[in-house]
Design an enzyme around this catalytic site. Structure first.
Site, mmCIF file in Angstrom:
data_model
loop_
_atom_site.group_PDB
_atom_site.id
_atom_site.type_symbol
_atom_site.label_atom_id
_atom_site.label_comp_id
_atom_site.label_asym_id
_atom_site.label_seq_id
_atom_site.Cartn_x
_atom_site.Cartn_y
_atom_site.Cartn_z
ATOM 1 N N CYS A 262 0.838 -1.217 0.000
ATOM 2 C CA CYS A 262 0.000 0.000 0.000
ATOM 3 C C CYS A 262 0.869 1.262 0.000
ATOM 4 O O CYS A 262 1.636 1.482 -0.917
ATOM 5 C CB CYS A 262 -0.957 0.009 1.200
ATOM 6 S SG CYS A 262 -2.149 -1.314 1.163
ATOM 7 N N ARG B 107 -11.416 6.459 -5.720
ATOM 8 C CA ARG B 107 -10.433 5.557 -5.127
ATOM 9 C C ARG B 107 -10.635 4.183 -5.738
ATOM 10 O O ARG B 107 -11.748 3.791 -6.066
ATOM 11 C CB ARG B 107 -10.629 5.449 -3.614
ATOM 12 C CG ARG B 107 -10.100 6.611 -2.817
ATOM 13 C CD ARG B 107 -10.272 6.357 -1.315
ATOM 14 N NE ARG B 107 -9.227 5.491 -0.788
ATOM 15 C CZ ARG B 107 -8.052 5.937 -0.339
ATOM 16 N NH1 ARG B 107 -7.773 7.226 -0.370
ATOM 17 N NH2 ARG B 107 -7.144 5.102 0.130
ATOM 18 N N HIS C 289 -3.656 -5.921 0.138
ATOM 19 C CA HIS C 289 -3.640 -6.275 1.548
ATOM 20 C C HIS C 289 -4.766 -7.278 1.780
ATOM 21 O O HIS C 289 -5.204 -7.925 0.855
ATOM 22 C CB HIS C 289 -3.684 -5.037 2.441
ATOM 23 C CG HIS C 289 -4.924 -4.218 2.318
ATOM 24 N ND1 HIS C 289 -5.038 -3.166 1.455
ATOM 25 C CD2 HIS C 289 -6.106 -4.296 2.957
ATOM 26 C CE1 HIS C 289 -6.237 -2.624 1.586
ATOM 27 N NE2 HIS C 289 -6.908 -3.287 2.471
#
Lengths: 466, 245
Positions: free
Chosen positions: B94, B129, B194
């Site tokens: 990330c 996003r 993740h």
């Protein structure tokens, strides 16, 4: 000009259409219709909440937080109605703009609507709800990391709350948790603020938990110091660099004595005298919820002793420490939907000294957050030595199984049953008669397990019970 | 007893996406084989040396990532470069992936410097996003591996002279357009995955451990573990990715 003229007319037409939609939804058995009429009315009249809320002269209270909204509202509703008065509210947890709109439209034909309202509001939806409702009191309790895929990072929510508070009319009273640095900071530059907090050093823990975000000073960004930590990043905090510190709370829980997982007794000091109550809600987090409710009740003119007595009679909200008798055993439902909330649940469970029978249910639907990473930020490790039998279930049961296996629980001691109904039977089967089954579900897992208990005739639908 | 030494970079600031789960997986998978993981945290202002077998850098909130970006260069970049040149593992997830590259340009044009260990650069997008379940087909040590995870990033990462970690089967990947996810060279892995990354991708965890043990001077093959739960969790995550959207 045209918009102003059209708006009330649109609104007048929208309300009956939306009401009809809610009635239809209930008749079709699609749940309690708690949010649907709200969704319809907002589609037809986007500023419906402003129109509907305009007549509430007895006071409007909005309550928001990452954790504790539903329970706090349940306690506060008990306090506000202890004189027999009625309240408009959204106790079934429909806490977006649509849920608020639906609650404002509800009520029986022919009866006057109560002129006082209490709403729990989702932390992301809060700024717009507040803009439209202009509440008399705004209760803000805590901000924790939650559903990063849905809310974004904590800083995003905190910044939106800051802008909201800057735009509040001066007559709105803020009821703020002094122990949460990010929440307490919102009282800066405001004149009408009531701070509450937990002041009993015996409920302190050793250190700030891993799942905490607000551990840096909001003024100068240096790490905060804690004289004591009560929960997550909450406690008696102070910035050693610039001197900014926890404001002195005026409504304080001075003694909190927790009775295993059954409940607790609390004593408070307030500007209007002391009060005490015995609650059927376990855990330090519920001490915060009750203290927030007491502070808000005082703000709306309820005497502390009367408020405390009423709160003592209110039971747990659905799924939040709720005890349900099923097949001769107690099932205790402890909603655990984000790291901070799950940590408080773990801490609550450690109050039970005997070996634990646990059912942990992990779903990844929209209301749960699709990202299940958060379970790795929960401190489940202290439970390992206390677990007798662990059953995991839900959409992502195997993720939860891995969480415990990598925490150190032997694989053969983790039972995976994907189907929630079968998992419930499997988990209950091994529980001794005098012991409870503790269920730790995410939000939609809690709803589906409760629905199963309703089918079995041992629980009531949450919107009826609320 | 064989020991792998791991340096956890900025555990206080860069650990919001369940990063400690990745470290727990490395620890247990060594312990189950009679070996140990020794973890050393390195925070702001703390210089590190280049002797660790694994370096780990996770994700943080924007403000924390800025503070870390300013600290990485002065206190840690040289050791990281030297260690990875020597075959040490660097796992960057990330925000950590973005900082392992050349840097990150914000929506307002501000620039957060990276350390350039991966030839990638990230620019924040005013668009949505990139959030959701991800499946990628990766190749590590010449072996094809399907990886699953969850992504949540505003940045769009473009690759220079470096290959992606994998090809996107489902999800957005580096930029939502190129079809690549992450970047890798030598024993450096940068990725947006993740979930956390390693519990549901045990083959990747073992590949990382193989590299780390090699760096530590233990070249014996890793004995297989009972990965039934891991394999099932991987399959469920992949099926969730397929169901949605």
């Amino acid at each position: 000009m045209q918009r102003i003229a059209l708006d009330p007319m649109r609104h007048a037409l929208a309300v009956p259409i939306a009401r009809a939609a809610g009635t239809l939804s209930r008749r079709l058995g699609r749940g309690g219709g708690t949010a649907l009429p709200g969704k319809v009315v907002l589609r037809l009249s986007p500023r419906a909440v402003e129109h509907l809320g305009a007549g509430l002269r007895g006071g409007t209270v909005c309550v928001s937080a990452t954790n504790g909204k539903t329970t706090t509202c349940r306690l506060l509703a008990a306090a506000l109605t202890c004189d027999g008065s009625a309240l408009v509210a959204n106790p079934a947890g429909a806490n977006l703009m649509s849920g608020v709109a639906a609650a404002l439209m509800a009520g029986r034909r022919g009866r006057p609507r109560p002129d006082r309202a209490l709403f729990e509001v989702d932390e992301a939806a809060l700024p717009e709800v507040v803009r439209q409702l202009r509440p008399h009191a705004l209760v803000l309790m805590n901000l924790f990391r939650d559903q990063l895929d849905r809310y974004g990072e904590l800083e995003t929510v905190a910044a939106a709350w800051r802008r909201m508070v800057d735009d509040l009319p001066p007559q709105t009273t803020l009821v703020l948790n002094a122990d949460d640095p990010a929440v307490a900071d919102l009282g800066r530059r405001r004149s009408s603020v009531v701070y509450f907090g937990v002041d009993d050093p015996t409920v302190a823990t050793r250190e700030v938990s891993h799942a905490s975000d607000s551990t840096r000073c909001l003024v100068c960004a240096q790490p905060l110091e804690y004289a004591r930590v009560t929960l997550g990043h909450m406690g008696a905090w102070r910035c050693p660099s610039c001197g900014d510190a926890r404001p002195a709370p005026t409504v304080r829980a001075t003694r909190v004595s927790i009775d295993s997982t059954r409940g607790q007794s609390i004593e408070w000091a307030t500007p209007r005298g002391t009060a005490s109550a015995t609650l059927t809600l376990p855990g330090v987090h519920n001490a915060y919820n009750a203290t927030a409710a007491l502070a808000a009740a005082l703000t709306l003119g309820v005497a502390p002793a009367a408020a405390a007595t009423a709160m003592g009679r209110a039971g747990a909200a659905f799924g939040r420490g709720e005890r349900i008798r099923v097949h001769g055993r107690d099932l205790v439902m402890l909603l655990a939907k984000n790291p901070a909330g799950a940590n408080t649940t773990v801490r609550t469970l450690l109050g039970d000294r005997d070996p634990l029978h646990l059912l942990v249910a992990l779903n990844d639907r929209t209301a749960d957050g699709q990202d299940v990473s958060w379970i790795w930020d929960v401190d489940y490790e202290p439970l390992l030595d206390h677990i007798d039998v662990l059953t995991v279930t839900g959409d992502r049961a195997h993720d939860m199984a891995l969480r415990f296996v990598y925490a150190g629980l032997p694989r053969e001691r983790v039972r995976v049953v994907e189907n929630p109904s079968r998992a419930l039977d499997a988990a209950l089967a091994g529980v001794p008669d005098d012991r409870p089954l503790y269920v730790l579900p995410t939000y939609t897992a809690m709803l589906s397990l409760r629905a199963e208990l309703v089918r079995r005739g041992v629980a009531r639908e949450f919107w009826r019970d609320a | 007893m064989s020991t792998v030494r791991l340096c956890h970079l900025y555990p206080a600031e860069m650990s919001i996406y369940a990063d400690r789960g990745n470290i727990a997986v490395l620890r247990r998978r060594l312990e189950w084989r009679g070996m140990t993981l020794e973890v050393t945290g390195a925070g702001l202002g703390e210089p590190i040396d280049d002797t660790f077998d694994v370096y780990y850098l996770g994700g943080g909130q924007d403000r924390d990532q800025e503070v870390v970006a300013a600290d990485l260069g002065p206190t840690k970049a040289d050791a990281l470069r030297s260690a990875t040149d020597d075959g040490a593992v660097f796992l960057a997830v990330c925000g950590g992936y973005q900082l392992a590259g050349h840097g990150y340009t914000g929506v307002d044009g501000s620039r957060m410097p990276g350390i350039g260990l991966l030839d990638v650069d990230t620019v924040a997008s005013t668009g949505p996003r990139l959030i959701g379940d991800v499946i990628i087909d990766a190749e590590l040590d010449g072996v094809h591996r399907r990886l699953v995870g969850f992504e949540n990033h505003a940045g769009r990462t473009s690759l220079g002279d470096v290959r992606p970690l994998g090809r996107v089967v489902h999800g957005h990947g580096n930029d939502g357009a190129s079809g690549g996810e992450g970047a890798t060279r030598d024993h450096i892995i940068g990725t947006y995955l993740h979930g956390p990354l390693l519990p549901k991708n045990p083959a990747l965890a073992d590949a990382v451990l193989g590299w780390a043990l090699g760096h530590a001077g233990h070249d014996a093959a890793l004995e297989p573990l009972d990965d039934a739960l891991e394999t099932r969790a991987h399959a469920v995550a992949a099926s969730r990715a397929g169901v949605r959207r």
